[in-house]
Scaffold this active site. Structure first.
Site, PDB file in Angstrom:
ATOM      1  N   LYS A  58       7.175  -1.646  -5.868  1.00  0.00           N
ATOM      2  CA  LYS A  58       6.424  -0.430  -5.548  1.00  0.00           C
ATOM      3  C   LYS A  58       7.047   0.707  -6.343  1.00  0.00           C
ATOM      4  O   LYS A  58       8.192   1.101  -6.099  1.00  0.00           O
ATOM      5  CB  LYS A  58       6.491  -0.134  -4.046  1.00  0.00           C
ATOM      6  CG  LYS A  58       5.712   1.120  -3.622  1.00  0.00           C
ATOM      7  CD  LYS A  58       4.200   0.912  -3.707  1.00  0.00           C
ATOM      8  CE  LYS A  58       3.462   2.126  -3.154  1.00  0.00           C
ATOM      9  NZ  LYS A  58       1.990   1.962  -3.190  1.00  0.00           N
TER      10      LYS A  58
ATOM     11  N   HIS B 264      -3.549  -1.516   4.782  1.00  0.00           N
ATOM     12  CA  HIS B 264      -3.121  -0.981   3.497  1.00  0.00           C
ATOM     13  C   HIS B 264      -2.067   0.112   3.669  1.00  0.00           C
ATOM     14  O   HIS B 264      -1.007   0.065   3.038  1.00  0.00           O
ATOM     15  CB  HIS B 264      -4.340  -0.422   2.751  1.00  0.00           C
ATOM     16  CG  HIS B 264      -4.001   0.150   1.415  1.00  0.00           C
ATOM     17  ND1 HIS B 264      -3.925  -0.629   0.278  1.00  0.00           N
ATOM     18  CD2 HIS B 264      -3.702   1.419   1.029  1.00  0.00           C
ATOM     19  CE1 HIS B 264      -3.596   0.133  -0.748  1.00  0.00           C
ATOM     20  NE2 HIS B 264      -3.453   1.391  -0.312  1.00  0.00           N
TER      21      HIS B 264
ATOM     22  N   HIS C 222       3.071   2.760   3.314  1.00  0.00           N
ATOM     23  CA  HIS C 222       3.580   4.127   3.378  1.00  0.00           C
ATOM     24  C   HIS C 222       4.192   4.452   4.739  1.00  0.00           C
ATOM     25  O   HIS C 222       4.125   5.593   5.185  1.00  0.00           O
ATOM     26  CB  HIS C 222       2.447   5.113   3.085  1.00  0.00           C
ATOM     27  CG  HIS C 222       1.841   4.954   1.734  1.00  0.00           C
ATOM     28  ND1 HIS C 222       2.480   5.351   0.581  1.00  0.00           N
ATOM     29  CD2 HIS C 222       0.657   4.410   1.341  1.00  0.00           C
ATOM     30  CE1 HIS C 222       1.716   5.074  -0.462  1.00  0.00           C
ATOM     31  NE2 HIS C 222       0.612   4.506  -0.029  1.00  0.00           N
TER      32      HIS C 222
END
Length: 327
Positions: free
Chosen positions: A261, A203, A218
């Site tokens: 995103k 994730h 990220h």
């Protein structure tokens, strides 16, 4: 030994913070805002010693130590970025590409031959990005996880992190720490349809797609590699950190194969062990809460969340997400 937000375990005498769900400081009984297990942990007969609490000051000090120890970070000449359009708050959700050029003008890919980088990059293609699809983990992928953990634990940064957590009575040995890192980051759980389809590492670092949107994602290395391939399209940024060296922090808007995103905050130019270590620190010290750190004299906060629907070991939680909080 995770510091759960609704427990005093490991938090006795922790300074009051209005962000906390409940409190473990000496005044909490008078203020009627103690955590339910305050007496069990923090009274003289309790087994959670006040010196094991990770204070806000501890976090500021150890994060500066980790920042200084990031010897594998990019140098200013290693990366050239082109942030272009800075999006206003009402622009981040409109999915407009306001930056015609790529974000990365140049990256010195010699960085990627460093052991922590190369072992990290090998992990990125081990996942199916769609949630709801069972992850099949091969023996080779398990070896890649072990190799990455071995390489990061060779670094001064991760040795300093272990020494801090050991001093705070969170881990008794390096072996225990590494075994827990493997579970909390790589252990599989279900984000959808009951399939073991996700992990903290997938994730946060590799990225997922859920309900038609990019979830997590990220990491600057992942972004650069996919932008180079043409599968990530940079749209804009809504935040650029105050650093004039690396790591920097950006809040990004982008699409990944057409999936959007809205805000994906990321360090830029740090080593894999730096992100991995800071997120781990904050997950252990402040899960579910803002974790306030200091990097090169600048304030920065990280948000982590635990996955609450599954556990491993004796009730320990997997990492659900971790990211830099961009203002």
């Amino acid at each position: 030994l995770y510091t759960a937000p609704d427990s005093c375990e490991g938090r006795c005498q922790e300074p009051y913070s209005e962000e906390d769900e409940c409190h473990c400081d000496a005044a909490c009984q008078r203020n009627h805002n103690c955590c339910r297990d305050y007496h069990r942990h923090c009274q003289p007969e309790g087994f959670s010693r006040s010196r094991d609490a990770i204070t806000d000051q501890d976090l500021l000090q150890v994060s500066e130590q980790l920042y200084e120890a990031d010897h594998n970070r990019a140098q200013p000449t290693d990366i050239a970025i082109n942030p272009q359009h800075q999006a206003s708050p009402d622009e981040t959700g409109d999915q407009e590409d306001r930056s015609p050029q790529p974000l990365y003008k140049y990256v010195n890919e010699k960085l990627f031959s460093k052991p922590t980088y190369s072992s990290f990059i090998k992990l990125l293609d081990n996942y199916q990005r769609a949630t709801g699809r069972e992850e099949e983990v091969t023996a080779e992928e398990l070896r890649e996880q072990d190799t990455f953990l071995q390489e990061v634990m060779k670094t001064e940064l991760m040795k300093k992190l272990f020494a801090f957590l050991h001093q705070k009575n969170r881990y008794g040995s390096v072996q225990e720490f590494v075994a827990d890192l493997k579970e909390m980051w790589f252990g599989l759980y279900s984000r959808g349809d009951g399939e073991r389809d996700s992990s903290g590492f997938e994730h946060v670092f590799s990225g997922e797609v859920k309900k038609g949107k990019v979830s997590g994602f990220h990491n600057w290395i992942r972004f650069y590699l996919l932008e180079k391939q043409g599968t990530v399209n940079y749209f804009s940024h809504n935040f650029d950190g105050p650093w004039d060296t690396y790591p920097d922090v950006l809040g990004l808007q982008f699409s990944w194969d057409g999936f959007y995103k809205e805000v994906g905050s990321a360090f830029v130019g740090c080593s894999p062990e730096f992100e991995f270590g800071l997120y781990t620190l904050c997950f252990i010290a402040r899960p579910g809460r803002a974790c306030h750190l200091s990097l090169g004299g600048y304030s920065l906060s990280i948000q982590t969340y635990a996955w609450t629907k599954a556990t491993y070991g004796h009730g320990r939680r997997f990492i659900a997400t971790a990211y830099v909080i961009s203002p």
